[in-house]
Design a protein around this motif. Structure first.
Motif, PDB file in Angstrom:
ATOM      1  N   ARG A   1      54.971 -28.029 -15.229  1.00  0.00           N
ATOM      2  CA  ARG A   1      54.732 -27.923 -14.210  1.00  0.00           C
ATOM      3  C   ARG A   1      55.382 -26.162 -13.693  1.00  0.00           C
ATOM      4  NH1 ARG A   1      58.925 -28.987 -11.427  1.00  0.00           N
ATOM      5  NH2 ARG A   1      60.671 -29.226 -12.981  1.00  0.00           N
ATOM      6  N   LYS A   2      56.316 -25.942 -14.914  1.00  0.00           N
ATOM      7  CA  LYS A   2      56.290 -24.150 -14.923  1.00  0.00           C
ATOM      8  C   LYS A   2      55.421 -23.510 -15.531  1.00  0.00           C
ATOM      9  CE  LYS A   2      60.424 -25.775 -13.785  1.00  0.00           C
ATOM     10  NZ  LYS A   2      61.772 -25.864 -14.475  1.00  0.00           N
TER      11      LYS A   2
ATOM     12  N   VAL B   1      55.848  -6.567 -21.321  1.00  0.00           N
ATOM     13  CA  VAL B   1      54.948  -6.995 -20.176  1.00  0.00           C
ATOM     14  C   VAL B   1      54.894  -7.755 -20.072  1.00  0.00           C
ATOM     15  CG1 VAL B   1      51.782  -6.378 -19.586  1.00  0.00           C
ATOM     16  CG2 VAL B   1      53.052  -4.579 -20.491  1.00  0.00           C
ATOM     17  N   GLY B   2      54.899  -9.614 -21.326  1.00  0.00           N
ATOM     18  CA  GLY B   2      54.850 -10.668 -21.041  1.00  0.00           C
ATOM     19  C   GLY B   2      55.747 -11.032 -19.901  1.00  0.00           C
ATOM     20  N   LEU B   3      56.888 -10.414 -19.967  1.00  0.00           N
ATOM     21  CA  LEU B   3      58.539 -10.366 -19.523  1.00  0.00           C
ATOM     22  C   LEU B   3      58.174 -10.084 -18.049  1.00  0.00           C
ATOM     23  CD1 LEU B   3      60.694  -9.701 -21.409  1.00  0.00           C
ATOM     24  CD2 LEU B   3      60.093 -11.458 -20.851  1.00  0.00           C
ATOM     25  N   GLU B   4      57.222  -9.110 -17.466  1.00  0.00           N
ATOM     26  CA  GLU B   4      56.879  -8.412 -16.241  1.00  0.00           C
ATOM     27  C   GLU B   4      56.545  -9.497 -15.583  1.00  0.00           C
ATOM     28  OE1 GLU B   4      55.288  -4.883 -16.908  1.00  0.00           O
ATOM     29  OE2 GLU B   4      57.010  -4.131 -17.009  1.00  0.00           O
ATOM     30  N   VAL B   5      55.085 -10.223 -15.789  1.00  0.00           N
ATOM     31  CA  VAL B   5      54.621 -11.317 -15.670  1.00  0.00           C
ATOM     32  C   VAL B   5      55.329 -12.674 -15.362  1.00  0.00           C
ATOM     33  CG1 VAL B   5      52.844 -12.883 -16.481  1.00  0.00           C
ATOM     34  CG2 VAL B   5      52.086 -10.377 -17.135  1.00  0.00           C
ATOM     35  N   ALA B   6      56.001 -12.966 -15.723  1.00  0.00           N
ATOM     36  CA  ALA B   6      57.204 -13.994 -16.060  1.00  0.00           C
ATOM     37  C   ALA B   6      57.730 -14.307 -14.497  1.00  0.00           C
ATOM     38  CB  ALA B   6      57.640 -14.677 -17.432  1.00  0.00           C
ATOM     39  N   ASP B   7      58.845 -12.315 -14.143  1.00  0.00           N
ATOM     40  CA  ASP B   7      59.162 -12.549 -13.632  1.00  0.00           C
ATOM     41  C   ASP B   7      59.072 -12.359 -12.907  1.00  0.00           C
ATOM     42  OD1 ASP B   7      61.390 -11.837 -15.031  1.00  0.00           O
ATOM     43  OD2 ASP B   7      61.559  -9.525 -15.643  1.00  0.00           O
ATOM     44  N   ARG B   8      57.361 -12.210 -12.036  1.00  0.00           N
ATOM     45  CA  ARG B   8      56.983 -11.861 -11.668  1.00  0.00           C
ATOM     46  C   ARG B   8      56.771 -13.755 -10.578  1.00  0.00           C
ATOM     47  NH1 ARG B   8      52.959  -8.254  -9.161  1.00  0.00           N
ATOM     48  NH2 ARG B   8      52.746  -9.644  -7.805  1.00  0.00           N
ATOM     49  N   TRP B   9      56.565 -14.092 -11.722  1.00  0.00           N
ATOM     50  CA  TRP B   9      56.155 -16.037 -11.046  1.00  0.00           C
ATOM     51  C   TRP B   9      57.820 -16.736 -11.010  1.00  0.00           C
ATOM     52  CZ3 TRP B   9      53.905 -17.009 -16.515  1.00  0.00           C
ATOM     53  CH2 TRP B   9      52.716 -17.196 -16.481  1.00  0.00           C
ATOM     54  N   ALA B  10      58.733 -15.691 -11.486  1.00  0.00           N
ATOM     55  CA  ALA B  10      60.125 -16.661 -11.294  1.00  0.00           C
ATOM     56  C   ALA B  10      61.045 -16.133 -10.070  1.00  0.00           C
ATOM     57  CB  ALA B  10      60.943 -15.723 -11.878  1.00  0.00           C
ATOM     58  N   GLU B  11      60.018 -15.270  -8.936  1.00  0.00           N
ATOM     59  CA  GLU B  11      60.242 -14.650  -7.662  1.00  0.00           C
ATOM     60  C   GLU B  11      59.425 -15.393  -6.491  1.00  0.00           C
ATOM     61  OE1 GLU B  11      59.064 -10.441  -7.053  1.00  0.00           O
ATOM     62  OE2 GLU B  11      60.481 -10.071  -9.086  1.00  0.00           O
ATOM     63  N   ALA B  12      58.113 -16.980  -7.701  1.00  0.00           N
ATOM     64  CA  ALA B  12      57.434 -17.392  -6.135  1.00  0.00           C
ATOM     65  C   ALA B  12      58.348 -18.550  -5.962  1.00  0.00           C
ATOM     66  CB  ALA B  12      56.689 -17.521  -6.803  1.00  0.00           C
ATOM     67  N   ASP B  13      58.600 -19.481  -4.607  1.00  0.00           N
ATOM     68  CA  ASP B  13      58.714 -19.730  -4.466  1.00  0.00           C
ATOM     69  C   ASP B  13      58.538 -21.510  -5.487  1.00  0.00           C
ATOM     70  OD1 ASP B  13      58.543 -23.862  -3.354  1.00  0.00           O
ATOM     71  OD2 ASP B  13      59.891 -22.281  -2.177  1.00  0.00           O
ATOM     72  N   PRO B  14      59.329 -22.295  -5.933  1.00  0.00           N
ATOM     73  CA  PRO B  14      58.609 -22.831  -7.373  1.00  0.00           C
ATOM     74  C   PRO B  14      58.456 -24.493  -7.024  1.00  0.00           C
ATOM     75  CG  PRO B  14      61.051 -23.166  -7.093  1.00  0.00           C
ATOM     76  CD  PRO B  14      60.696 -21.905  -6.464  1.00  0.00           C
ATOM     77  N   VAL B  15      58.436 -24.878  -5.448  1.00  0.00           N
ATOM     78  CA  VAL B  15      57.772 -25.710  -4.872  1.00  0.00           C
ATOM     79  C   VAL B  15      56.247 -25.020  -5.453  1.00  0.00           C
ATOM     80  CG1 VAL B  15      57.527 -28.268  -3.552  1.00  0.00           C
ATOM     81  CG2 VAL B  15      59.338 -27.164  -4.139  1.00  0.00           C
TER      82      VAL B  15
END
Length: 254
Positions: free
Chosen positions: A111-112, A204-218
Motif C-alpha cells: 500500500r505504501k 534525491v531518493g529521500l526527496e521523492v519519498a518525502d513528497r509521498w509522505a506529505e500526501a493523504d495516505p488513504v
C-alpha cells in the motif's frame, strides 16, 4: 509535515543483513551484504520480504526507500547457494523459487509507495527489485542488466517484471545478450525517474519519498492500488475500475 527533510527524526535499527532506518515518516531499507555486493541469499531475501511487509503494516510509515549498503545496489542471486539447490532436494528448490517470486512481486503490492535508490551494480534479481519499485533514482555510476545467461542461468522470475516495464524487443535483448544499461539510457527509456551523482543519489531518493509522505495516505494507497490494477485490464474495464474508486473516494471525503 511528516516527511519534511529538515525535520526528520532519525533512528537506525541494525538487522544484520538488512538495515532499517526511519527518517520521519520515511523508512529506509538498506541491503547490508556489501562484501557480497548485496547478493540475495536466503537470509537477505527473507529479511527484505519481512521488512517490506512490516513497513506496509506500520501506520507511522508513509513511504519506503530501498537501497544497498556500499558502492553497489544488488548483484542478484547469491550463486554460492545454488550448490545446495539441486533436484535431490526439490522441496528446497521450490521454497527458494517461491520466496524469490514473492519478494520480486511485493513492491508493487504494498500500500505504501516505494522508491529504489540505485548505485553501482543492479544485476539479475537486483535489477528486478530496482525496476519493480514505484519509482527509481539512479546514480551516474549505475550498471543495470540481466547477465544470467552468461552463467547458464535462465532469468526466469525477473522476466515478467521486465517485460511489463520495457518493450519486448529491448527486454529480449537484455535477457538474451546480457547488455547492461547506464544512467542516461535508463532515464531515456523511462526506467529511471531521476539521475544524481553517487554522493547525492540517496538525498534525491529521500526527496521523492518525502513528497509521498506529505500526501493523504488513504488517497495515495488507493492511487497506487488502482494504478497497477488498471495496467492489466482492457480499457473499458479499467475505466469502470477508475469510476468505482472515484465514487468511493468522493464519498470517503464526505
Amino acid at each position: 509535515m511528516a516527511g519534511t527533510t529538515g525535520m526528520r527524526e532519525e533512528t537506525v535499527v541494525p538487522r544484520g543483513v538488512l538495515l532499517t532506518e526511519d527518517r520521519g515518516a520515511v523508512r529506509v531499507l538498506r541491503m547490508n551484504r556489501p562484501a557480497k555486493r548485496n547478493a540475495l541469499d536466503t537470509a537477505l531475501t527473507e529479511a527484505l520480504l519481512a521488512a517490506l511487509l512490516a513497513a506496509d503494516a506500520d501506520d507511522a510509515v508513509r513511504a519506503v526507500v530501498l537501497t544497498g549498503e556500499g558502492p553497489g545496489f544488488c548483484a542478484g542471486a547469491d550463486i554460492t547457494e545454488f550448490a545446495d539447490l539441486t533436484p535431490a532436494d526439490q522441496a528446497a528448490v521450490v521454497r527458494r523459487a517461491d520466496l524469490t517470486a514473492r519478494t520480486q512481486l511485493l513492491p508493487q503490492r504494498l500500500r505504501k509507495p516505494i522508491v529504489s535508490v540505485v548505485r553501482g551494480a543492479a544485476l539479475g534479481g537486483g535489477a528486478g527489485l530496482a525496476i519493480g519499485c514505484d519509482m527509481m533514482v539512479v546514480a551516474t555510476d549505475v550498471v543495470l542488466g540481466y547477465p544470467e545467461l552468461k552463467h547458464s542461468i535462465v532469468p526466469a522470475i525477473v522476466m515478467t517484471g521486465l517485460q511489463r516495464q520495457v518493450g519486448r524487443k529491448l527486454a529480449f535483448e537484455l535477457v538474451s545478450h546480457g547488455r547492461l544499461l547506464g544512467a542516461e539510457e535508463l532515464l531515456a527509456i523511462g526506467l529511471a525517474n531521476r539521475v544524481a551523482e553517487p554522493d547525492r543519489v540517496l538525498d534525491v531518493g529521500l526527496e521523492v519519498a518525502d513528497r509521498w509522505a506529505e500526501a493523504d495516505p488513504v488517497a495515495l494507497a488507493a492511487t497506487k492500488e488502482l494504478f497497477y490494477r488498471v495496467a492489466d485490464l482492457p480499457v473499458d474495464e479499467a475505466m469502470r475500475a477508475g469510476r468505482d474508486v472515484n465514487a468511493i473516494m468522493r464519498g470517503f471525503r464526505g
